[in-house]
Structure formats: C-alpha cells, structure tokens
Motif scaffolding. Structure first.
Motif, PDB file in Angstrom:
ATOM      1  N   ARG A  52       0.673  -1.202  -0.007  1.00 51.94           N
ATOM      2  CA  ARG A  52       0.116   0.039   0.020  1.00 51.94           C
ATOM      3  C   ARG A  52       0.806   1.315   0.097  1.00 51.94           C
ATOM      4  N   MET A  53       0.271   2.282  -0.259  1.00 51.51           N
ATOM      5  CA  MET A  53       1.161   3.714  -0.037  1.00 51.51           C
ATOM      6  C   MET A  53       0.720   4.176   1.344  1.00 51.51           C
ATOM      7  N   ASP A  54       1.805   4.837   1.728  1.00 49.38           N
ATOM      8  CA  ASP A  54       1.986   5.635   3.121  1.00 49.38           C
ATOM      9  C   ASP A  54       2.179   6.872   2.869  1.00 49.38           C
ATOM     10  N   GLY A  55       1.388   7.805   2.223  1.00 48.37           N
ATOM     11  CA  GLY A  55       2.089   9.024   1.995  1.00 48.37           C
ATOM     12  C   GLY A  55       2.861   8.837   0.565  1.00 48.37           C
ATOM     13  N   ASN A  56       3.933   9.236   0.731  1.00 48.29           N
ATOM     14  CA  ASN A  56       5.091   9.188  -0.633  1.00 48.29           C
ATOM     15  C   ASN A  56       6.009   7.814  -0.318  1.00 48.29           C
ATOM     16  N   LEU A  57       5.489   6.986   0.531  1.00 48.83           N
ATOM     17  CA  LEU A  57       6.050   5.578   0.703  1.00 48.83           C
ATOM     18  C   LEU A  57       5.417   4.449   0.199  1.00 48.83           C
ATOM     19  N   LEU A  58       6.174   3.656  -0.525  1.00 51.43           N
ATOM     20  CA  LEU A  58       5.666   2.277  -0.749  1.00 51.43           C
ATOM     21  C   LEU A  58       5.665   1.484   0.435  1.00 51.43           C
ATOM     22  N   GLU A  59       4.746   0.735   1.145  1.00 56.89           N
ATOM     23  CA  GLU A  59       4.788  -0.007   2.262  1.00 56.89           C
ATOM     24  C   GLU A  59       4.616  -1.447   1.807  1.00 56.89           C
ATOM     25  N   ILE A  60       5.283  -2.560   2.283  1.00 55.84           N
ATOM     26  CA  ILE A  60       5.200  -3.788   1.909  1.00 55.84           C
ATOM     27  C   ILE A  60       5.511  -4.442   3.409  1.00 55.84           C
ATOM     28  N   SER A  61       4.374  -5.028   3.595  1.00 52.00           N
ATOM     29  CA  SER A  61       4.363  -5.813   5.040  1.00 52.00           C
ATOM     30  C   SER A  61       4.185  -7.462   4.782  1.00 52.00           C
ATOM     31  N   PHE A  62       4.789  -8.046   5.813  1.00 59.78           N
ATOM     32  CA  PHE A  62       4.550  -9.578   5.796  1.00 59.78           C
ATOM     33  C   PHE A  62       4.298  -9.662   7.174  1.00 59.78           C
ATOM     34  N   ALA A  63       2.968 -10.337   7.409  1.00 60.61           N
ATOM     35  CA  ALA A  63       2.498 -10.725   8.676  1.00 60.61           C
ATOM     36  C   ALA A  63       2.243 -12.193   8.771  1.00 60.61           C
ATOM     37  N   ASP A  64       2.915 -12.753   9.807  1.00 63.15           N
ATOM     38  CA  ASP A  64       2.469 -14.198   9.974  1.00 63.15           C
ATOM     39  C   ASP A  64       1.854 -14.609  11.119  1.00 63.15           C
ATOM     40  N   THR A  65       1.430 -15.679  11.217  1.00 62.81           N
ATOM     41  CA  THR A  65       0.476 -16.133  12.558  1.00 62.81           C
ATOM     42  C   THR A  65       1.341 -17.251  13.198  1.00 62.81           C
ATOM     43  N   GLY A  66       2.603 -16.841  13.329  1.00 66.99           N
ATOM     44  CA  GLY A  66       3.729 -17.645  14.194  1.00 66.99           C
ATOM     45  C   GLY A  66       3.386 -17.394  15.684  1.00 66.99           C
ATOM     46  N   PRO A  67       4.157 -17.942  16.485  1.00 66.09           N
ATOM     47  CA  PRO A  67       4.286 -17.616  17.904  1.00 66.09           C
ATOM     48  C   PRO A  67       4.453 -16.186  18.493  1.00 66.09           C
ATOM     49  N   GLY A  68       5.053 -15.398  17.464  1.00 67.23           N
ATOM     50  CA  GLY A  68       5.533 -14.127  17.708  1.00 67.23           C
ATOM     51  C   GLY A  68       6.798 -14.081  18.617  1.00 67.23           C
ATOM     52  N   MET A  69       7.229 -12.887  18.651  1.00 68.30           N
ATOM     53  CA  MET A  69       8.452 -12.663  19.424  1.00 68.30           C
ATOM     54  C   MET A  69       8.600 -11.773  20.774  1.00 68.30           C
ATOM     55  N   ASP A  70       9.381 -12.077  21.772  1.00 68.64           N
ATOM     56  CA  ASP A  70       9.075 -11.351  22.860  1.00 68.64           C
ATOM     57  C   ASP A  70       9.832  -9.958  22.893  1.00 68.64           C
ATOM     58  N   PRO A  71       9.659  -8.921  23.570  1.00 71.92           N
ATOM     59  CA  PRO A  71      10.154  -7.637  23.217  1.00 71.92           C
ATOM     60  C   PRO A  71      11.783  -7.729  23.191  1.00 71.92           C
ATOM     61  N   GLU A  72      12.728  -8.625  23.741  1.00 73.85           N
ATOM     62  CA  GLU A  72      14.020  -8.492  23.833  1.00 73.85           C
ATOM     63  C   GLU A  72      14.408  -8.933  22.336  1.00 73.85           C
ATOM     64  N   THR A  73      13.708 -10.136  21.933  1.00 74.00           N
ATOM     65  CA  THR A  73      14.031 -10.641  20.436  1.00 74.00           C
ATOM     66  C   THR A  73      13.630  -9.477  19.632  1.00 74.00           C
ATOM     67  N   GLN A  74      12.657  -8.981  19.449  1.00 69.69           N
ATOM     68  CA  GLN A  74      12.316  -7.847  18.662  1.00 69.69           C
ATOM     69  C   GLN A  74      13.420  -6.342  18.505  1.00 69.69           C
TER      70      GLN A  74
END
Length: 147
Positions: A52-74
């Motif tokens: 999608r477009m976010d202002g003048n930026l092309l935004e590409i996102s990849f969202a998975d349904t895995g177990p997620g990451m803890d804050p430290e891993t992020q």
C-alpha cells in the motif's frame, strides 16, 4: 518453498506503484522475511503480504501467524549474528543484511510482534517502507494519463 499448509493472503493495490529499487536485492530481503515466517509458523498458518501507499512511501508488509517474538528478541532482530535458531540452522545475518539493503534504498524495515492472544492476534509483522515515485517523476503527466 512454502508448504501447502501455509495460506498466502495477498493484499495489493489496484494501481501500480513505482519505486526505484534493485529487484535482486529486494528479492533477497523478501525471501529472507518469508523464509523466517515459514519457519516460525512450523509449516502451517497464514502469511499475509500487503502492499500500500503510506504518503509518499511504498509500504510492503509480511504478517505471519507464528508464535510471535518477545520484546527483547524484537530489539535484537536486526543485529548481525543474532539468531533464535538452533546451531547450524542460521547465522543470524538475514535480517541484518536485509535491514542494510532497505536502508540503502532510503527506506526503513521494522518489526512488530505479539505473543499474548489476550492483547490481539499472535504473530509477527515485518514492514518495509521505501520512497515511491510519483507519476511526474518518471515522465507521465496527470493530463497525459487521463487522455
């Protein structure tokens, strides 16, 4: 290779978005993110790829349904040689190299993740934003396109 048990959901705009990127380098970034998502989901789940477009930026996102990451891993996700994989399964360079590639394209690569089903959907989303080109930047005028 994406297993059949992983559903791919594609959310793309109807209009073409143009960005000046190196396709081979960006394919390397996409491949790494998708491979990590498939591994995180242990071979089953859903991977949503959105553009999608976010202002003048092309935004590409990849969202998975895995177990997620803890804050430290992020916080460490883009650090060279950081990995949560078992020995011999990865060197921890994929995301750091991808981060560098996106930065070379004057963009950003971010991660958001949730492990707690009480606070929303569980999973991880990597988002790439790179500058897009408006039609006049590559030789088309608005009037020309409408004729």
């Amino acid at each position: 290779i994406i297993p059949k048990e992983i559903k791919i959901v594609e959310n793309y705009p109807e209009k073409t978005i143009v960005a000046e990127i190196d396709p081979d380098q960006m394919a390397q970034v996409f491949t790494n993110i998708i491979t990590n998502a498939v591994e995180a989901m242990s071979g089953y789940g859903e991977l949503t790829i959105s553009v999608r477009m976010d202002g003048n930026l092309l935004e590409i996102s990849f969202a998975d349904t895995g177990p997620g990451m803890d804050p430290e891993t992020q916080k460490m996700a883009f650090e060279p040689f950081f990995t949560t994989k078992k020995i011999g399964k990865g060197m921890g360079l994929g995301l750091s190299v991808g981060y560098g590639i996106v930065k070379m394209h004057n963009g950003s690569l971010t991660v958001q993740s949730n492990r707690d089903p009480k606070s929303g959907p569980v999973g991880t989303t990597f988002t790439i934003k790179v500058p897009s080109m408006r039609p006049h930047e590559f030789g088309f005028s608005r009037d020309h396109r409408e004729q």
